[in-house]
Enzyme design. Structure first.
Site, PDB file in Angstrom:
ATOM      1  N   LYS A 189       0.813  -1.424  -0.194  1.00  0.00           N
ATOM      2  CA  LYS A 189      -0.040  -0.065  -0.064  1.00  0.00           C
ATOM      3  C   LYS A 189       0.852   1.326   0.105  1.00  0.00           C
ATOM      4  O   LYS A 189       0.980   2.141  -0.735  1.00  0.00           O
ATOM      5  CB  LYS A 189      -0.829   0.025   1.248  1.00  0.00           C
ATOM      6  CG  LYS A 189      -1.857   1.331   1.091  1.00  0.00           C
ATOM      7  CD  LYS A 189      -1.220   2.072   2.213  1.00  0.00           C
ATOM      8  CE  LYS A 189      -2.120   3.330   2.220  1.00  0.00           C
ATOM      9  NZ  LYS A 189      -1.611   4.566   3.030  1.00  0.00           N
ATOM     10  N   ASP A 243      -6.213   1.004   0.252  1.00  0.00           N
ATOM     11  CA  ASP A 243      -6.105   1.094   2.010  1.00  0.00           C
ATOM     12  C   ASP A 243      -7.509   0.870   2.367  1.00  0.00           C
ATOM     13  O   ASP A 243      -8.253   0.323   1.591  1.00  0.00           O
ATOM     14  CB  ASP A 243      -5.574   2.617   1.926  1.00  0.00           C
ATOM     15  CG  ASP A 243      -6.990   3.729   1.649  1.00  0.00           C
ATOM     16  OD1 ASP A 243      -7.852   3.162   0.830  1.00  0.00           O
ATOM     17  OD2 ASP A 243      -6.946   4.750   2.193  1.00  0.00           O
TER      18      ASP A 243
END
Length: 230
Positions: A139, A158
């Site tokens: 991420k 996310d």
DNA sequence: CTCCCGATAT
DNA sequence: ATATCAGGAG
């Protein structure tokens, strides 16, 4: 031709039509999010190192608070060496308001020490190298690649993107990596970075976790969850 | 899977 | 009261 074979062929045709419809709906969603939200990062940064640090600090914390902390932090720590040589006790207090401060201190100091040792103090611009670094998961790597380097290696997934993808029916997966793969199939590569940024905006301001604001949602007609949610 | 942290919205 | 906030490591 046998009835069984004929049925199988029909099933395949239906499957193709269904996936085509799913792809078309996804493109419509991309377009509407494009009209509704800016492709903007709300974390303040001036270079890849600052973005990486800000992103690590942003875990389970509002970006508003991260920006308050980094406004001071980035004046003191300007290079990977500065962080790598920091006193953990001092650094911990400097980032305390962002929460998880012990873990984040360990992550940022280990990350910057690895930068100094492996990459001459510079943040690498490749996914393979980034995810090898301590404190950097896929991420965070996607955030840095997309918004600091202009690369298009993946889509940021996310907490917001996970929730919104699920509600919009863009993925039935639960693991972030698999959700990302589903999204990459549905969204044109040129849009990967901006799509992620707009999904996050959408998740923050409209498709919120607790009480989504379906009234006035730009993709309400395209959302399978619009009725079951608030 | 749990743990890490504390402020804030609901 | 409690779920949630730009996650990652063990």
């Amino acid at each position: 031709m046998s009835p069984a074979k004929k049925a199988k062929r029909e099933q395949r045709r239906a499957g193709k039509a269904e996936s085509a419809a799913r792809a078309k709906r996804a493109l419509e969603i991309v377009e509407r999010l494009d009209d509704a939200y800016p492709a903007r990062i709300e974390l303040n940064f001036r270079n890849p190192l600052e973005l990486a640090v800000a992103t690590i600090l942003s875990a389970q914390c509002t970006d508003k608070r991260v920006n308050e902390v980094t406004a001071i932090l980035f004046e003191k720590y300007r290079t990977a060496e500065n962080y790598a040589n920091a006193d953990p006790e001092v650094f911990q207090e400097e980032i305390r308001p962002t929460g998880f401060f012990r873990n984040k201190t360990r992550s940022i100091l280990a990350f910057t020490q690895a930068l100094v040792e492996r990459h001459d103090g510079l943040v690498p611009d490749r996914m393979e190298a980034l995810v090898q670094l301590p404190g950097i998961g896929r991420k965070t790597a996607n955030v840095v690649l997309g918004s600091a380097f202009g690369e298009r290696e993946g889509i940021v997934v996310d907490t917001h993107v996970i929730r919104v993808s699920e509600r919009l029916g863009l993925s039935k997966e639960s693991e972030p990596e698999k959700i990302e793969q589903d999204l990459m199939k549905l969204v044109p590569r040129d849009e990967w970075t901006d799509f992620g940024l707009r999904m996050i905006q959408h998740g923050r301001y409209t498709c919120t976790a607790r009480k989504p604001r379906c009234d006035g949602c730009p993709v309400e007609e395209l959302c399978p969850s619009a009725h079951s949610l608030g």
